[in-house]
Design a protein around this motif. Sequence first.
Motif, PDB file in Angstrom:
ATOM      1  N   ALA A 284       0.734  -0.876  -0.119  1.00 30.30           N
ATOM      2  CA  ALA A 284       0.012   0.121  -0.065  1.00 30.30           C
ATOM      3  C   ALA A 284       0.908   1.232  -0.006  1.00 30.30           C
ATOM      4  N   LEU A 285       1.962   1.193   1.004  1.00 30.75           N
ATOM      5  CA  LEU A 285       2.633   2.438   0.949  1.00 30.75           C
ATOM      6  C   LEU A 285       3.544   2.700  -0.421  1.00 30.75           C
ATOM      7  N   SER A 286       3.791   1.891  -0.893  1.00 31.79           N
ATOM      8  CA  SER A 286       4.643   1.883  -2.100  1.00 31.79           C
ATOM      9  C   SER A 286       3.823   2.575  -3.284  1.00 31.79           C
ATOM     10  N   HIS A 287       2.310   2.503  -3.262  1.00 26.33           N
ATOM     11  CA  HIS A 287       1.387   3.387  -4.293  1.00 26.33           C
ATOM     12  C   HIS A 287       1.134   4.694  -3.775  1.00 26.33           C
ATOM     13  N   MET A 288       1.442   5.106  -2.518  1.00 23.16           N
ATOM     14  CA  MET A 288       1.028   6.365  -2.059  1.00 23.16           C
ATOM     15  C   MET A 288       1.956   7.657  -2.096  1.00 23.16           C
ATOM     16  N   ASP A 289       1.515   8.844  -2.034  1.00 22.17           N
ATOM     17  CA  ASP A 289       2.426  10.032  -2.092  1.00 22.17           C
ATOM     18  C   ASP A 289       3.015  10.297  -0.683  1.00 22.17           C
ATOM     19  N   ARG A 290       3.823  11.055  -0.579  1.00 22.19           N
ATOM     20  CA  ARG A 290       4.420  11.210   0.900  1.00 22.19           C
ATOM     21  C   ARG A 290       3.529  11.788   2.008  1.00 22.19           C
ATOM     22  N   ALA A 291       2.557  12.726   1.494  1.00 18.58           N
ATOM     23  CA  ALA A 291       1.767  12.781   2.724  1.00 18.58           C
ATOM     24  C   ALA A 291       0.777  12.149   3.033  1.00 18.58           C
ATOM     25  N   GLU A 292       0.281  11.247   2.253  1.00 12.76           N
ATOM     26  CA  GLU A 292      -0.549   9.850   2.560  1.00 12.76           C
ATOM     27  C   GLU A 292       0.309   9.027   3.525  1.00 12.76           C
ATOM     28  N   GLN A 293       1.386   8.801   3.182  1.00  7.84           N
ATOM     29  CA  GLN A 293       2.537   7.794   3.718  1.00  7.84           C
ATOM     30  C   GLN A 293       2.470   8.113   5.135  1.00  7.84           C
ATOM     31  N   GLN A 294       2.658   9.481   5.620  1.00  9.51           N
ATOM     32  CA  GLN A 294       2.993   9.882   7.070  1.00  9.51           C
ATOM     33  C   GLN A 294       1.856   9.532   8.032  1.00  9.51           C
ATOM     34  N   SER A 295       0.490   9.990   7.204  1.00  8.03           N
ATOM     35  CA  SER A 295      -0.929   9.584   7.962  1.00  8.03           C
ATOM     36  C   SER A 295      -0.977   8.042   8.273  1.00  8.03           C
ATOM     37  N   TYR A 296      -0.807   7.471   7.127  1.00  4.55           N
ATOM     38  CA  TYR A 296      -1.008   5.925   7.071  1.00  4.55           C
ATOM     39  C   TYR A 296      -0.147   5.306   8.206  1.00  4.55           C
ATOM     40  N   VAL A 297       1.067   5.591   8.091  1.00  5.84           N
ATOM     41  CA  VAL A 297       2.101   5.127   9.335  1.00  5.84           C
ATOM     42  C   VAL A 297       1.478   5.153  10.614  1.00  5.84           C
ATOM     43  N   GLY A 298       1.080   6.416  11.188  1.00  6.91           N
ATOM     44  CA  GLY A 298       0.689   6.912  12.269  1.00  6.91           C
ATOM     45  C   GLY A 298      -0.394   5.981  12.626  1.00  6.91           C
ATOM     46  N   ARG A 299      -1.564   5.804  11.622  1.00  4.11           N
ATOM     47  CA  ARG A 299      -2.794   4.884  11.923  1.00  4.11           C
ATOM     48  C   ARG A 299      -2.089   3.453  12.127  1.00  4.11           C
ATOM     49  N   ALA A 300      -1.148   3.048  11.138  1.00  3.01           N
ATOM     50  CA  ALA A 300      -0.629   1.718  11.652  1.00  3.01           C
ATOM     51  C   ALA A 300      -0.173   1.375  13.015  1.00  3.01           C
ATOM     52  N   LEU A 301       0.542   2.495  13.393  1.00  2.63           N
ATOM     53  CA  LEU A 301       1.160   2.137  14.764  1.00  2.63           C
ATOM     54  C   LEU A 301       0.216   2.349  15.798  1.00  2.63           C
ATOM     55  N   GLU A 302      -0.942   3.072  15.517  1.00  2.00           N
ATOM     56  CA  GLU A 302      -1.810   3.039  16.673  1.00  2.00           C
ATOM     57  C   GLU A 302      -2.558   1.785  16.629  1.00  2.00           C
ATOM     58  N   GLN A 303      -2.728   1.392  15.611  1.00  2.00           N
ATOM     59  CA  GLN A 303      -3.894  -0.012  15.641  1.00  2.00           C
ATOM     60  C   GLN A 303      -3.026  -1.127  16.172  1.00  2.00           C
ATOM     61  N   TYR A 304      -1.569  -1.274  15.966  1.00  2.00           N
ATOM     62  CA  TYR A 304      -0.678  -2.227  16.433  1.00  2.00           C
ATOM     63  C   TYR A 304      -0.811  -2.098  18.178  1.00  2.00           C
ATOM     64  N   ALA A 305      -0.597  -0.619  18.486  1.00  2.12           N
ATOM     65  CA  ALA A 305      -0.330  -0.498  20.000  1.00  2.12           C
ATOM     66  C   ALA A 305      -1.747  -1.197  20.677  1.00  2.12           C
ATOM     67  N   LEU A 306      -2.780  -0.587  20.018  1.00  2.36           N
ATOM     68  CA  LEU A 306      -4.125  -0.758  20.931  1.00  2.36           C
ATOM     69  C   LEU A 306      -4.494  -2.166  20.899  1.00  2.36           C
ATOM     70  N   LEU A 307      -4.255  -2.889  19.811  1.00  2.00           N
ATOM     71  CA  LEU A 307      -4.554  -4.409  19.671  1.00  2.00           C
ATOM     72  C   LEU A 307      -3.350  -5.319  20.313  1.00  2.00           C
ATOM     73  N   GLY A 308      -2.077  -4.939  20.223  1.00  2.00           N
ATOM     74  CA  GLY A 308      -0.975  -5.874  20.442  1.00  2.00           C
ATOM     75  C   GLY A 308      -0.670  -5.308  22.065  1.00  2.00           C
ATOM     76  N   ALA A 309      -0.556  -4.148  22.740  1.00  2.43           N
ATOM     77  CA  ALA A 309      -0.371  -3.796  24.075  1.00  2.43           C
ATOM     78  C   ALA A 309      -1.092  -4.875  25.058  1.00  2.43           C
ATOM     79  N   PRO A 310      -2.453  -4.995  24.973  1.00  3.74           N
ATOM     80  CA  PRO A 310      -3.077  -5.995  25.831  1.00  3.74           C
ATOM     81  C   PRO A 310      -2.857  -7.584  25.704  1.00  3.74           C
ATOM     82  N   VAL A 311      -2.357  -7.741  24.315  1.00  2.00           N
ATOM     83  CA  VAL A 311      -1.975  -9.326  24.285  1.00  2.00           C
ATOM     84  C   VAL A 311      -0.629  -9.512  24.984  1.00  2.00           C
ATOM     85  N   TYR A 312       0.346  -8.592  24.799  1.00  2.00           N
ATOM     86  CA  TYR A 312       1.522  -8.845  25.472  1.00  2.00           C
ATOM     87  C   TYR A 312       1.453  -8.701  27.077  1.00  2.00           C
ATOM     88  N   ALA A 313       0.529  -7.898  27.583  1.00  2.00           N
ATOM     89  CA  ALA A 313       0.476  -7.712  28.952  1.00  2.00           C
ATOM     90  C   ALA A 313      -0.201  -8.946  29.527  1.00  2.00           C
TER      91      ALA A 313
END
Length: 497
Positions: A284-313
Amino acid sequence: MSHPFHRLRAFLQRLPLRGRLAQGSALLLGAFVLVKASQFVIQILLSRLLSPSDFGLWAMVLVLTGLSLLFRDGTIAAVLVQRGLDDKRMVDAVYSLGVNVSVGLFVLQVLASYPLSLFFGEPILWPLTALHGTIFLINAGTGAHDSVLLRQMRFREIALCDCAAGGARLVGAVACALAGGGVWAFAAGEIAYAAADAVARRRASGYHFRYSFWPDPQAIQAVRRYIADMMSINLAVQTNTNGDNLVIGRLLGAEPLGFYNVAYQLAMVPVFALTKVNRVHFTALSHMDRAEQQSYVGRALEQYALLGAPVYALSFVLAPWLVPFIYGQEWAEAAVLFQLVLIFAYARGLMSIIGTALNAFDKPGINARINWVLVPLTLPSYVLGAWLGGVVGVAIAVALVMGAGATGWFWVAVCRTSGWNLGVPAKPVLLPTLAAVGAAGCAALLALPPVAAAALVVALYMLFASLAIVRIFGLEAQKPPFKPDELAKIVSSTTRK
Protein backbone atom coordinates in the motif's frame (compact mmCIF):
# COMPACT_ATOMS: atom_id res chain seq x y z
CA MET A 1 -22.95 15.22 20.13
CA SER A 2 -22.72 12.86 17.17
CA HIS A 3 -24.43 9.49 16.99
CA PRO A 4 -22.37 6.51 18.30
CA PHE A 5 -22.53 4.84 14.88
CA HIS A 6 -21.02 7.96 13.30
CA ARG A 7 -18.18 7.77 15.81
CA LEU A 8 -17.65 4.11 15.01
CA ARG A 9 -17.54 4.96 11.34
CA ALA A 10 -15.00 7.68 12.06
CA PHE A 11 -12.87 5.17 13.96
CA LEU A 12 -13.00 2.64 11.14
CA GLN A 13 -11.98 5.31 8.65
CA ARG A 14 -8.86 5.91 10.74
CA LEU A 15 -7.69 2.34 10.36
CA PRO A 16 -4.93 2.08 7.74
CA LEU A 17 -6.25 -1.15 6.23
CA ARG A 18 -9.71 -1.03 4.73
CA GLY A 19 -11.47 -2.48 1.72
CA ARG A 20 -9.31 -4.79 -0.34
CA LEU A 21 -6.28 -4.05 1.83
CA ALA A 22 -8.20 -5.11 4.96
CA GLN A 23 -9.36 -8.26 3.19
CA GLY A 24 -5.79 -9.02 2.19
CA SER A 25 -4.55 -8.54 5.75
CA ALA A 26 -7.32 -10.80 7.05
CA LEU A 27 -6.42 -13.52 4.57
CA LEU A 28 -2.72 -13.38 5.38
CA LEU A 29 -3.42 -13.30 9.12
CA GLY A 30 -5.83 -16.21 8.79
CA ALA A 31 -3.20 -18.20 6.95
CA PHE A 32 -0.64 -17.22 9.57
CA VAL A 33 -2.92 -18.49 12.35
CA LEU A 34 -3.24 -21.85 10.63
CA VAL A 35 0.48 -22.10 9.89
CA LYS A 36 1.42 -21.02 13.40
CA ALA A 37 -1.07 -23.48 14.85
CA SER A 38 0.65 -26.25 12.91
CA GLN A 39 4.01 -25.03 14.22
CA PHE A 40 2.67 -25.10 17.76
CA VAL A 41 1.53 -28.67 17.24
CA ILE A 42 5.02 -29.52 15.97
CA GLN A 43 6.68 -27.75 18.88
CA ILE A 44 4.42 -29.33 21.49
CA LEU A 45 4.84 -32.83 20.07
CA LEU A 46 8.59 -32.48 19.67
CA SER A 47 8.93 -31.02 23.19
CA ARG A 48 7.58 -34.33 24.46
CA LEU A 49 9.58 -36.51 22.07
CA LEU A 50 12.88 -34.62 22.17
CA SER A 51 15.02 -33.05 24.90
CA PRO A 52 15.87 -29.37 25.48
CA SER A 53 19.35 -30.21 24.17
CA ASP A 54 17.83 -31.24 20.82
CA PHE A 55 16.05 -27.91 20.62
CA GLY A 56 19.35 -26.24 21.44
CA LEU A 57 21.11 -28.10 18.63
CA TRP A 58 18.52 -26.90 16.14
CA ALA A 59 18.88 -23.35 17.43
CA MET A 60 22.61 -23.66 16.70
CA VAL A 61 21.78 -24.64 13.12
CA LEU A 62 19.55 -21.59 12.87
CA VAL A 63 22.47 -19.32 13.77
CA LEU A 64 23.98 -20.08 10.35
CA THR A 65 20.84 -20.76 8.35
CA GLY A 66 19.21 -17.61 9.66
CA LEU A 67 22.16 -15.67 8.30
CA SER A 68 21.92 -17.44 4.94
CA LEU A 69 18.20 -16.75 4.67
CA LEU A 70 18.92 -13.02 4.73
CA PHE A 71 20.28 -13.23 1.20
CA ARG A 72 17.76 -15.59 -0.36
CA ASP A 73 15.96 -14.64 -3.53
CA GLY A 74 12.89 -13.38 -1.63
CA THR A 75 14.95 -10.48 -0.29
CA ILE A 76 16.26 -9.71 -3.77
CA ALA A 77 12.83 -9.99 -5.36
CA ALA A 78 11.30 -7.47 -2.91
CA VAL A 79 12.35 -4.77 -5.37
CA LEU A 80 9.68 -6.06 -7.76
CA VAL A 81 6.99 -5.06 -5.25
CA GLN A 82 8.47 -1.60 -4.82
CA ARG A 83 9.33 -0.92 -8.50
CA GLY A 84 6.59 -2.86 -10.28
CA LEU A 85 6.53 -5.35 -13.15
CA ASP A 86 6.39 -3.04 -16.17
CA ASP A 87 10.07 -3.41 -17.11
CA LYS A 88 10.31 -7.05 -18.27
CA ARG A 89 14.07 -6.83 -18.68
CA MET A 90 14.48 -5.75 -15.07
CA VAL A 91 12.04 -8.40 -13.83
CA ASP A 92 13.92 -11.23 -15.60
CA ALA A 93 17.27 -9.89 -14.39
CA VAL A 94 16.09 -9.83 -10.77
CA TYR A 95 14.71 -13.36 -11.10
CA SER A 96 17.97 -14.65 -12.60
CA LEU A 97 20.03 -12.98 -9.89
CA GLY A 98 17.83 -14.56 -7.22
CA VAL A 99 18.27 -18.05 -8.67
CA ASN A 100 22.05 -17.65 -8.88
CA VAL A 101 22.26 -16.37 -5.32
CA SER A 102 20.16 -19.30 -4.07
CA VAL A 103 22.51 -21.84 -5.63
CA GLY A 104 25.47 -19.98 -4.17
CA LEU A 105 23.88 -19.98 -0.71
CA PHE A 106 23.46 -23.75 -0.86
CA VAL A 107 27.15 -24.22 -1.64
CA LEU A 108 28.23 -21.76 1.07
CA GLN A 109 26.04 -23.37 3.74
CA VAL A 110 27.41 -26.83 2.94
CA LEU A 111 30.97 -25.49 3.20
CA ALA A 112 30.25 -23.57 6.43
CA SER A 113 28.54 -26.46 8.20
CA TYR A 114 31.81 -28.08 9.30
CA PRO A 115 33.30 -24.92 10.88
CA LEU A 116 29.96 -24.40 12.64
CA SER A 117 30.20 -27.85 14.21
CA LEU A 118 33.72 -27.05 15.41
CA PHE A 119 32.65 -23.67 16.83
CA PHE A 120 29.91 -25.17 19.00
CA GLY A 121 31.69 -28.49 19.61
CA GLU A 122 28.75 -30.53 18.27
CA PRO A 123 29.73 -32.92 15.41
CA ILE A 124 26.12 -33.58 14.38
CA LEU A 125 25.78 -29.97 13.25
CA TRP A 126 27.92 -30.72 10.17
CA PRO A 127 25.50 -33.07 8.33
CA LEU A 128 22.40 -31.46 9.86
CA THR A 129 23.27 -27.97 8.63
CA ALA A 130 24.38 -29.24 5.22
CA LEU A 131 21.07 -31.06 4.75
CA HIS A 132 19.11 -27.96 5.71
CA GLY A 133 20.94 -26.05 2.97
CA THR A 134 18.98 -27.94 0.31
CA ILE A 135 16.05 -25.59 0.93
CA PHE A 136 17.92 -22.95 -1.09
CA LEU A 137 18.03 -25.22 -4.14
CA ILE A 138 14.38 -26.15 -3.73
CA ASN A 139 13.25 -22.52 -3.34
CA ALA A 140 15.45 -20.96 -6.04
CA GLY A 141 13.25 -18.42 -7.86
CA THR A 142 10.28 -18.81 -5.53
CA GLY A 143 10.76 -15.31 -4.10
CA ALA A 144 10.17 -13.72 -7.50
CA HIS A 145 6.87 -15.55 -7.90
CA ASP A 146 5.86 -14.44 -4.40
CA SER A 147 6.68 -10.81 -5.24
CA VAL A 148 4.50 -11.02 -8.36
CA LEU A 149 1.56 -12.18 -6.25
CA LEU A 150 2.17 -9.45 -3.69
CA ARG A 151 2.57 -6.68 -6.26
CA GLN A 152 -0.70 -7.73 -7.88
CA MET A 153 -2.40 -7.83 -4.45
CA ARG A 154 -3.37 -11.48 -4.91
CA PHE A 155 -3.53 -12.06 -1.18
CA ARG A 156 -5.86 -15.04 -1.39
CA GLU A 157 -3.32 -17.01 -3.42
CA ILE A 158 -0.52 -16.05 -1.03
CA ALA A 159 -2.59 -17.22 1.94
CA LEU A 160 -3.34 -20.58 0.28
CA CYS A 161 0.36 -21.08 -0.49
CA ASP A 162 1.25 -20.34 3.13
CA CYS A 163 -1.29 -22.89 4.36
CA ALA A 164 -0.09 -25.59 1.96
CA ALA A 165 3.53 -25.10 3.03
CA GLY A 166 2.62 -25.08 6.72
CA GLY A 167 0.69 -28.32 6.37
CA ALA A 168 3.64 -29.96 4.62
CA ARG A 169 5.98 -28.91 7.43
CA LEU A 170 3.65 -30.44 10.03
CA VAL A 171 3.47 -33.77 8.19
CA GLY A 172 7.22 -33.91 7.51
CA ALA A 173 8.38 -33.02 11.01
CA VAL A 174 5.91 -35.16 12.94
CA ALA A 175 6.39 -38.18 10.67
CA CYS A 176 10.17 -38.02 11.09
CA ALA A 177 9.92 -37.55 14.88
CA LEU A 178 7.52 -40.48 15.31
CA ALA A 179 9.88 -42.60 13.24
CA GLY A 180 12.63 -41.89 15.76
CA GLY A 181 14.44 -39.25 13.73
CA GLY A 182 15.27 -37.10 16.76
CA VAL A 183 16.68 -33.68 15.92
CA TRP A 184 16.50 -34.52 12.21
CA ALA A 185 12.74 -33.98 12.44
CA PHE A 186 13.36 -30.22 12.37
CA ALA A 187 15.22 -30.49 9.06
CA ALA A 188 12.58 -32.83 7.60
CA GLY A 189 9.86 -30.30 8.38
CA GLU A 190 11.75 -27.40 6.80
CA ILE A 191 12.53 -29.34 3.62
CA ALA A 192 8.88 -30.38 3.27
CA TYR A 193 7.85 -26.74 3.82
CA ALA A 194 10.26 -25.50 1.13
CA ALA A 195 9.09 -28.07 -1.42
CA ALA A 196 5.39 -27.33 -0.94
CA ASP A 197 6.02 -23.57 -0.92
CA ALA A 198 7.99 -23.69 -4.17
CA VAL A 199 5.38 -25.73 -6.02
CA ALA A 200 2.40 -23.73 -4.72
CA ARG A 201 3.78 -20.25 -5.45
CA ARG A 202 4.97 -21.14 -8.93
CA ARG A 203 1.56 -22.51 -9.85
CA ALA A 204 -0.29 -19.59 -8.25
CA SER A 205 1.86 -16.91 -9.87
CA GLY A 206 1.70 -18.22 -13.42
CA TYR A 207 4.33 -15.63 -14.38
CA HIS A 208 6.84 -16.68 -17.01
CA PHE A 209 10.35 -15.56 -16.16
CA ARG A 210 13.29 -15.91 -18.51
CA TYR A 211 16.39 -17.15 -16.73
CA SER A 212 19.88 -16.03 -17.74
CA PHE A 213 23.08 -17.21 -16.10
CA TRP A 214 24.47 -13.70 -16.66
CA PRO A 215 21.67 -11.28 -15.67
CA ASP A 216 21.41 -8.05 -17.67
CA PRO A 217 24.02 -5.78 -16.01
CA GLN A 218 22.21 -2.56 -16.91
CA ALA A 219 18.94 -3.79 -15.42
CA ILE A 220 20.70 -4.96 -12.25
CA GLN A 221 22.52 -1.63 -11.98
CA ALA A 222 19.18 0.20 -11.82
CA VAL A 223 18.08 -1.75 -8.74
CA ARG A 224 21.45 -2.71 -7.27
CA ARG A 225 21.42 -0.08 -4.55
CA TYR A 226 17.93 -0.97 -3.35
CA ILE A 227 18.71 -4.71 -3.21
CA ALA A 228 22.03 -4.10 -1.43
CA ASP A 229 20.37 -1.87 1.16
CA MET A 230 17.65 -4.44 1.81
CA MET A 231 20.27 -7.13 2.38
CA SER A 232 22.19 -4.77 4.65
CA ILE A 233 19.06 -4.18 6.73
CA ASN A 234 18.46 -7.90 7.10
CA LEU A 235 22.08 -8.56 8.04
CA ALA A 236 22.05 -5.86 10.73
CA VAL A 237 18.72 -7.03 12.13
CA GLN A 238 19.89 -10.64 12.15
CA THR A 239 23.11 -9.71 13.93
CA ASN A 240 21.18 -7.80 16.58
CA THR A 241 18.42 -10.34 17.07
CA ASN A 242 20.32 -13.60 16.55
CA GLY A 243 23.50 -12.72 18.41
CA ASP A 244 21.83 -13.83 21.63
CA ASN A 245 21.54 -17.40 20.29
CA LEU A 246 25.19 -17.33 19.25
CA VAL A 247 26.35 -16.17 22.67
CA ILE A 248 24.15 -18.60 24.63
CA GLY A 249 25.10 -21.57 22.46
CA ARG A 250 28.82 -20.82 22.60
CA LEU A 251 29.14 -19.82 26.25
CA LEU A 252 26.33 -21.69 28.00
CA GLY A 253 25.61 -24.79 25.88
CA ALA A 254 22.76 -26.51 24.08
CA GLU A 255 20.30 -26.98 26.93
CA PRO A 256 20.10 -23.30 28.03
CA LEU A 257 19.80 -22.37 24.35
CA GLY A 258 16.92 -24.83 24.01
CA PHE A 259 15.00 -23.14 26.85
CA TYR A 260 15.74 -19.70 25.44
CA ASN A 261 14.78 -20.60 21.88
CA VAL A 262 11.38 -21.99 22.91
CA ALA A 263 10.66 -18.86 25.00
CA TYR A 264 11.78 -16.60 22.15
CA GLN A 265 9.66 -18.32 19.51
CA LEU A 266 6.58 -18.15 21.71
CA ALA A 267 7.07 -14.48 22.62
CA MET A 268 7.57 -13.47 18.99
CA VAL A 269 4.31 -14.99 17.70
CA PRO A 270 2.50 -11.60 17.47
CA VAL A 271 5.52 -10.08 15.69
CA PHE A 272 5.59 -12.94 13.20
CA ALA A 273 1.90 -12.23 12.58
CA LEU A 274 2.70 -8.56 12.08
CA THR A 275 5.21 -9.42 9.35
CA LYS A 276 2.29 -10.72 7.32
CA VAL A 277 0.40 -7.44 7.75
CA ASN A 278 3.59 -5.51 6.96
CA ARG A 279 3.61 -7.10 3.53
CA VAL A 280 0.27 -5.42 2.88
CA HIS A 281 1.56 -2.18 4.41
CA PHE A 282 4.56 -2.30 2.07
CA THR A 283 2.38 -2.81 -0.99
CA ALA A 284 0.00 0.00 0.00
CA LEU A 285 2.72 2.49 0.95
CA SER A 286 4.56 1.87 -2.32
CA HIS A 287 1.54 3.34 -4.16
CA MET A 288 1.12 6.47 -1.97
CA ASP A 289 2.51 9.97 -2.07
CA ARG A 290 4.52 11.33 0.86
CA ALA A 291 1.63 13.10 2.63
CA GLU A 292 -0.53 9.98 2.60
CA GLN A 293 2.37 7.83 3.79
CA GLN A 294 2.90 9.74 7.04
CA SER A 295 -0.78 9.58 7.95
CA TYR A 296 -0.92 5.88 7.08
CA VAL A 297 2.10 5.02 9.26
CA GLY A 298 0.62 6.83 12.26
CA ARG A 299 -2.58 4.87 11.97
CA ALA A 300 -0.75 1.57 11.53
CA LEU A 301 1.22 2.21 14.72
CA GLU A 302 -1.96 3.14 16.56
CA GLN A 303 -3.71 -0.01 15.46
CA TYR A 304 -0.77 -2.21 16.50
CA ALA A 305 -0.48 -0.59 19.93
CA LEU A 306 -4.19 -0.78 20.74
CA LEU A 307 -4.43 -4.44 19.75
CA GLY A 308 -0.95 -5.66 20.63
CA ALA A 309 -0.32 -4.03 24.02
CA PRO A 310 -3.04 -5.94 25.93
CA VAL A 311 -1.98 -9.23 24.29
CA TYR A 312 1.58 -8.78 25.55
CA ALA A 313 0.35 -7.71 28.99
CA LEU A 314 -1.83 -10.82 29.30
CA SER A 315 1.02 -13.03 28.11
CA PHE A 316 3.33 -11.53 30.71
CA VAL A 317 1.09 -12.25 33.71
CA LEU A 318 0.06 -15.70 32.43
CA ALA A 319 3.62 -16.84 31.61
CA PRO A 320 4.28 -18.90 34.79
CA TRP A 321 1.19 -20.97 34.00
CA LEU A 322 1.19 -20.77 30.19
CA VAL A 323 4.66 -22.11 29.39
CA PRO A 324 4.45 -25.32 31.51
CA PHE A 325 0.89 -25.87 30.29
CA ILE A 326 1.94 -25.80 26.63
CA TYR A 327 5.31 -27.55 26.76
CA GLY A 328 5.27 -29.54 29.99
CA GLN A 329 6.56 -28.97 33.52
CA GLU A 330 10.19 -29.63 32.52
CA TRP A 331 10.08 -26.38 30.51
CA ALA A 332 8.92 -24.25 33.47
CA GLU A 333 12.19 -22.33 33.76
CA ALA A 334 11.57 -20.91 30.26
CA ALA A 335 8.70 -18.81 31.72
CA VAL A 336 10.89 -16.00 33.05
CA LEU A 337 12.79 -15.94 29.75
CA PHE A 338 9.47 -15.65 27.95
CA GLN A 339 8.48 -12.67 30.10
CA LEU A 340 11.73 -10.83 29.42
CA VAL A 341 11.67 -11.46 25.67
CA LEU A 342 8.08 -10.14 25.53
CA ILE A 343 9.48 -6.64 26.21
CA PHE A 344 11.70 -6.87 23.14
CA ALA A 345 8.95 -8.48 21.05
CA TYR A 346 6.52 -5.60 21.58
CA ALA A 347 9.19 -3.04 20.73
CA ARG A 348 10.23 -5.05 17.68
CA GLY A 349 6.69 -4.83 16.33
CA LEU A 350 6.75 -1.04 16.51
CA MET A 351 10.16 -0.86 14.85
CA SER A 352 9.15 -3.24 12.07
CA ILE A 353 6.24 -0.99 11.02
CA ILE A 354 8.51 2.06 10.78
CA GLY A 355 11.19 0.02 9.03
CA THR A 356 8.67 -1.22 6.47
CA ALA A 357 7.64 2.37 5.86
CA LEU A 358 11.24 3.45 5.22
CA ASN A 359 11.69 0.65 2.69
CA ALA A 360 8.48 1.67 0.91
CA PHE A 361 9.69 5.30 0.93
CA ASP A 362 12.71 4.07 -1.09
CA LYS A 363 14.99 4.70 1.91
CA PRO A 364 16.30 1.22 2.77
CA GLY A 365 19.81 2.67 3.14
CA ILE A 366 18.70 4.81 6.09
CA ASN A 367 16.96 1.81 7.62
CA ALA A 368 20.17 -0.20 7.30
CA ARG A 369 22.36 2.48 8.92
CA ILE A 370 19.93 2.85 11.84
CA ASN A 371 20.15 -0.90 12.52
CA TRP A 372 23.93 -1.12 12.10
CA VAL A 373 24.49 1.52 14.78
CA LEU A 374 23.04 -0.94 17.31
CA VAL A 375 25.42 -3.80 16.48
CA PRO A 376 28.38 -2.57 18.62
CA LEU A 377 26.00 -2.39 21.59
CA THR A 378 24.05 -5.62 21.28
CA LEU A 379 26.75 -8.28 21.08
CA PRO A 380 28.83 -6.98 24.04
CA SER A 381 25.66 -6.63 26.11
CA TYR A 382 24.75 -10.27 25.39
CA VAL A 383 28.20 -11.46 26.44
CA LEU A 384 28.04 -9.35 29.60
CA GLY A 385 24.57 -10.68 30.38
CA ALA A 386 25.72 -14.30 29.95
CA TRP A 387 28.71 -13.64 32.22
CA LEU A 388 26.69 -11.98 34.99
CA GLY A 389 23.41 -13.90 34.89
CA GLY A 390 23.58 -16.82 32.49
CA VAL A 391 20.70 -17.25 30.09
CA VAL A 392 18.48 -14.97 32.21
CA GLY A 393 21.15 -12.28 31.97
CA VAL A 394 21.12 -12.51 28.18
CA ALA A 395 17.32 -12.19 28.18
CA ILE A 396 17.60 -9.08 30.40
CA ALA A 397 20.13 -7.60 27.96
CA VAL A 398 17.77 -8.29 25.06
CA ALA A 399 14.89 -6.59 26.89
CA LEU A 400 16.92 -3.50 27.84
CA VAL A 401 19.11 -2.99 24.77
CA MET A 402 16.97 -4.33 21.92
CA GLY A 403 13.70 -3.47 23.66
CA ALA A 404 13.71 -0.09 25.38
CA GLY A 405 17.06 1.20 24.09
CA ALA A 406 16.67 0.27 20.44
CA THR A 407 13.12 1.62 20.29
CA GLY A 408 14.22 5.02 21.55
CA TRP A 409 17.12 5.18 19.10
CA PHE A 410 14.97 4.01 16.19
CA TRP A 411 12.31 6.59 17.02
CA VAL A 412 14.73 9.53 17.10
CA ALA A 413 16.73 8.42 14.06
CA VAL A 414 13.70 7.81 11.84
CA CYS A 415 12.07 11.11 12.77
CA ARG A 416 15.29 13.03 12.12
CA THR A 417 15.95 11.42 8.74
CA SER A 418 12.31 11.62 7.59
CA GLY A 419 11.72 15.18 8.80
CA TRP A 420 8.94 14.13 11.18
CA ASN A 421 8.15 15.65 14.52
CA LEU A 422 9.07 13.23 17.32
CA GLY A 423 5.47 13.18 18.47
CA VAL A 424 4.13 11.91 15.13
CA PRO A 425 4.98 8.22 15.69
CA ALA A 426 4.98 8.47 19.51
CA LYS A 427 1.48 9.80 20.20
CA PRO A 428 -0.44 6.85 18.69
CA VAL A 429 1.34 4.28 20.86
CA LEU A 430 2.11 6.08 24.13
CA LEU A 431 -1.20 5.67 26.00
CA PRO A 432 -1.90 2.03 25.01
CA THR A 433 1.67 1.08 25.97
CA LEU A 434 1.52 2.80 29.35
CA ALA A 435 -1.90 1.28 29.99
CA ALA A 436 -0.61 -2.23 29.29
CA VAL A 437 2.50 -1.74 31.43
CA GLY A 438 0.41 -0.41 34.32
CA ALA A 439 -2.12 -3.22 34.10
CA ALA A 440 0.52 -5.97 33.92
CA GLY A 441 2.49 -4.38 36.75
CA CYS A 442 -0.49 -4.24 39.08
CA ALA A 443 -1.46 -7.84 38.36
CA ALA A 444 2.11 -9.07 38.89
CA LEU A 445 2.49 -7.23 42.20
CA LEU A 446 -0.72 -8.74 43.59
CA ALA A 447 0.44 -12.30 42.70
CA LEU A 448 -3.06 -13.43 41.74
CA PRO A 449 -4.02 -16.82 40.25
CA PRO A 450 -3.85 -16.95 36.42
CA VAL A 451 -7.56 -16.39 35.70
CA ALA A 452 -7.87 -13.56 38.23
CA ALA A 453 -4.66 -11.95 36.94
CA ALA A 454 -5.94 -12.07 33.37
CA ALA A 455 -9.29 -10.53 34.36
CA LEU A 456 -7.52 -7.76 36.29
CA VAL A 457 -5.25 -6.96 33.33
CA VAL A 458 -8.22 -6.66 30.98
CA ALA A 459 -10.13 -4.45 33.42
CA LEU A 460 -7.19 -2.19 34.21
CA TYR A 461 -6.15 -1.91 30.57
CA MET A 462 -9.62 -0.80 29.55
CA LEU A 463 -9.58 1.73 32.37
CA PHE A 464 -6.09 3.07 31.65
CA ALA A 465 -6.65 3.08 27.90
CA SER A 466 -9.95 4.95 28.12
CA LEU A 467 -8.23 8.24 27.33
CA ALA A 468 -6.88 6.83 24.09
CA ILE A 469 -10.21 5.27 23.17
CA VAL A 470 -12.12 8.47 23.90
CA ARG A 471 -9.60 10.43 21.86
CA ILE A 472 -9.99 8.14 18.87
CA PHE A 473 -13.77 7.84 18.97
CA GLY A 474 -14.09 11.56 19.66
CA LEU A 475 -12.46 12.42 16.37
CA GLU A 476 -14.80 12.77 13.49
CA ALA A 477 -14.13 11.23 10.10
CA GLN A 478 -10.80 12.32 8.77
CA LYS A 479 -9.22 11.90 5.41
CA PRO A 480 -8.74 8.15 4.80
CA PRO A 481 -5.41 6.91 3.55
CA PHE A 482 -7.02 6.12 0.18
CA LYS A 483 -9.92 7.81 -1.51
CA PRO A 484 -12.26 5.22 -3.03
CA ASP A 485 -11.41 6.22 -6.61
CA GLU A 486 -7.67 6.15 -5.83
CA LEU A 487 -7.89 2.64 -4.38
CA ALA A 488 -9.87 1.47 -7.40
CA LYS A 489 -7.20 2.81 -9.73
CA ILE A 490 -4.44 1.06 -7.77
CA VAL A 491 -6.26 -2.26 -7.71
CA SER A 492 -7.09 -2.16 -11.42
CA SER A 493 -3.53 -1.15 -12.38
CA THR A 494 -1.86 -3.84 -10.28
CA THR A 495 -4.10 -6.64 -11.49
CA ARG A 496 -3.35 -5.72 -15.11
CA LYS A 497 0.42 -5.94 -14.61
